[in-house]
Design a protein around this motif. Structure first.
Motif, short mmCIF file in Angstrom:
data_model
loop_
_atom_site.label_atom_id
_atom_site.label_comp_id
_atom_site.label_asym_id
_atom_site.label_seq_id
_atom_site.Cartn_x
_atom_site.Cartn_y
_atom_site.Cartn_z
N THR A 395 0.83 -1.20 0.00
CA THR A 395 0.00 0.00 0.00
C THR A 395 0.87 1.26 0.00
O THR A 395 2.06 1.22 0.33
CB THR A 395 -0.91 0.03 1.23
N ILE A 396 0.26 2.38 -0.36
CA ILE A 396 0.99 3.65 -0.36
C ILE A 396 1.50 3.96 1.03
O ILE A 396 2.63 4.43 1.22
CB ILE A 396 0.07 4.79 -0.87
N GLU A 397 0.68 3.69 2.05
CA GLU A 397 1.09 3.96 3.43
C GLU A 397 2.29 3.10 3.82
O GLU A 397 3.24 3.58 4.46
CB GLU A 397 -0.07 3.68 4.39
N GLU A 398 2.28 1.83 3.43
CA GLU A 398 3.39 0.94 3.75
C GLU A 398 4.66 1.35 3.01
O GLU A 398 5.77 1.26 3.55
CB GLU A 398 3.01 -0.50 3.40
N GLU A 399 4.49 1.82 1.79
CA GLU A 399 5.65 2.28 1.03
C GLU A 399 6.28 3.50 1.69
O GLU A 399 7.50 3.63 1.75
CB GLU A 399 5.23 2.60 -0.41
N HIS A 400 5.44 4.40 2.18
CA HIS A 400 5.96 5.61 2.83
C HIS A 400 6.62 5.29 4.16
O HIS A 400 7.69 5.80 4.49
CB HIS A 400 4.83 6.63 3.05
N SER A 401 5.99 4.42 4.94
CA SER A 401 6.53 4.11 6.27
C SER A 401 7.74 3.19 6.22
O SER A 401 8.57 3.20 7.12
CB SER A 401 5.43 3.49 7.14
N GLU A 405 9.43 -2.83 7.54
CA GLU A 405 8.49 -3.00 8.65
C GLU A 405 7.20 -3.67 8.17
O GLU A 405 6.65 -4.56 8.83
CB GLU A 405 8.17 -1.64 9.27
N ALA A 406 6.72 -3.26 6.99
CA ALA A 406 5.44 -3.77 6.48
C ALA A 406 5.52 -5.24 6.09
O ALA A 406 4.61 -6.02 6.37
CB ALA A 406 4.99 -2.93 5.29
N GLU A 407 6.60 -5.63 5.44
CA GLU A 407 6.70 -6.98 4.90
C GLU A 407 7.40 -7.97 5.82
O GLU A 407 7.18 -9.17 5.73
CB GLU A 407 7.42 -6.94 3.55
N HIS A 408 8.30 -7.47 6.70
CA HIS A 408 9.12 -8.37 7.49
C HIS A 408 9.08 -8.09 9.00
O HIS A 408 9.69 -8.83 9.77
CB HIS A 408 10.58 -8.31 7.01
N ALA A 409 8.38 -7.03 9.40
CA ALA A 409 8.30 -6.67 10.82
C ALA A 409 9.68 -6.49 11.45
O ALA A 409 9.90 -6.86 12.60
CB ALA A 409 7.48 -7.70 11.60
N GLU A 410 10.60 -5.92 10.65
CA GLU A 410 11.96 -5.70 11.12
C GLU A 410 12.48 -4.37 10.59
O GLU A 410 11.94 -3.83 9.62
CB GLU A 410 12.90 -6.81 10.62
N THR A 411 13.51 -3.89 11.22
CA THR A 411 14.25 -2.74 10.70
C THR A 411 15.73 -3.08 10.69
O THR A 411 16.22 -3.84 11.53
CB THR A 411 14.02 -1.48 11.55
N ALA A 412 16.44 -2.50 9.74
CA ALA A 412 17.86 -2.83 9.61
C ALA A 412 18.69 -2.23 10.74
O ALA A 412 19.68 -2.81 11.17
CB ALA A 412 18.39 -2.30 8.27
#
Length: 416
Positions: A395-401, A405-412
């Motif tokens: 989604t646009i929101e997931e792309e912006h955020s 986080e949206a696809e893997h529930a992780e951050t680098a």
């Protein structure tokens, strides 16, 4: 009974391991070029490809590529050696190729080519594609685009020395030493088609999508260069002078491509960049892949410097024509792959026109490049449209955020 050639077997196992390393190297290369909020997803697209393609290759990939029963010269019978039936030790003796290499070793070597080819495409789709859809695409595309082209070029099919293009000019046949058509044109065309079908990232052309970690990019380029010696020198299928020629040509063309890219940057932008040097490395490696066994080291210099310059100019076309090839797969792999494949017609030491061989090799190389472009474009378009109803994009929101986080529930990077 023919005996195993242990020297060749050892060389090919090392080469296969080097080529396998290229896919994690590509993950670093692409991951570093991505933004901070999408680096994990970009790297996971490469690692996910490792998982999907490795399993498929054992089941039907090897058979579709190299089965003795050819379906119209386009692909091998997928059931002939399904699950590697007829390719592994059977309790009585090894299945060997003519040079004493166990077939199962060749399976491993060829599987790594399939893996890296699919992973290359992911660079055109950064920051906007659902991970599950990407994995489904990987499975379909390797089956219907990579395996057939591998069969056509290396498995005795339409684009091989046994195909119709080998009869056009006496003493001249198609040359693709390690994958200009099968790997780079194939992946580059697929990247372009997907970029057009899936569309641009939010803010493309307005937002600066800067690499978040240039040391990652440089590390990835170094791993790719190292692994590429297995890719090219390994394709000699022996630890001999041909492997040595491919090794030297690979090094020389790549070094020249760095210089070609940096000169263009310096003239155009006033600065020579680390990203440009890393990209020049890849452009040179791509261009020399089909030509590594048929040109001289001096010819490799000419091949590489032009590849670097052409790719440096080509990466800007996405802004002119409005397609979002996020990490320059089209500008590097398609452009340098086409150049390397066609340039054999001029630079091949035995049949190139610069060496008195006439235009036959140039015509043949141009034709096989065109066939590869058309085949890859049609197959990729069909697969992309089939998957479109299932959803390509987050989604646009997931792309912006951030897609990590949206696809893997992780951050680098945990900055809390």
């Amino acid at each position: 009974m023919e005996e195993i050639n242990y020297g060749t077997t050892a060389w090919m196992l090392v080469s296969a391991s080097l080529v396998l390393l290229m896919t994690p190297g590509l993950a670093f290369f692409y991951g570093g070029m991505s933004r901070q909020k999408s680096v994990l997803n970009m790297m996971m697209m490469s690692f996910g490809t490792l998982g999907v393609v490795s399993v498929i290759y054992v089941l039907w990939g090897w058979s579709m590529s190299y089965a003795e029963q050819s379906i119209g010269g386009i692909f091998g019978n997928p059931f002939e050696q399904f699950g590697l039936n007829g390719a592994i030790y059977d309790g009585e003796g090894e299945f060997l190729l003519a040079d004493g290499l166990p077939v199962i070793v060749d399976v491993g070597f060829q599987a790594t080519f399939a893996i890296i080819t699919v992973a290359l495409i992911s660079g055109a789709l950064a920051e906007r594609v659902k991970f599950g859809t990407w994995l489904a695409f990987a499975a379909l595309w390797v089956t219907f685009s990579f395996f057939p082209l591998a069969h056509m070029v290396w498995g005795g099919g339409l684009l091989s020395d046994d195909g119709p293009f080998a009869d056009m000019f006496e003493g001249v046949g198609p040359i693709d030493f390690a994958g200009g058509t099968v790997v780079h044109i194939n992946a580059g065309v697929a990247a372009l088609v997907l970029a057009l079908i899936i569309g641009k990232r939010q803010g493309f052309g307005k937002t600066a999508f800067r690499p978040h970690n240039l040391p990652f990019v440089m590390l990835g380029a170094a791993l790719l260069w190292f692994g590429w010696f297995g890719f090219n020198a390994g394709s000699a299928y022996a630890a001999d002078g041909m492997a040595g020629l491919a090794w030297v040509n690979t090094t020389t063309a790549t070094a020249a491509a760095i210089l070609g890219w940096l000169v263009v940057e310096r003239i155009r932008d006033g600065k020579a960049t680390s990203l440009g040097a890393a990209s020049g490395i890849v452009a040179g490696l791509v261009a020399v892949t089909p030509a590594a066994g048929s040109i001289s080291p001096v010819g490799a210099i000419a091949l590489g410097v032009i590849a670097g310059a052409l790719s440096a100019l080509a990466v800007g076309l996405k802004f002119k024509f409005g397609y979002d090839d996020s990490l320059d797969v089209v500008g590097v792999h398609l452009v340098a792959g086409l150049w390397g494949t066609v340039a054999i017609g001029a630079l091949a030491t035995e049949t190139g026109f610069l060496y008195g061989g006439g235009i036959g090799q140039l015509v043949v190389q141009t034709l096989i490049a065109i066939v590869a472009v058309v085949f890859a474009a049609v197959v990729t378009l069909v697969i992309a449209l089939i998957l479109k109803p299932f959803g390509w994009r987050v989604t646009i929101e997931e792309e912006h955020s951030g897609i990590d986080e949206a696809e893997h529930a992780e951050t680098a990077y945990d900055l809390v």
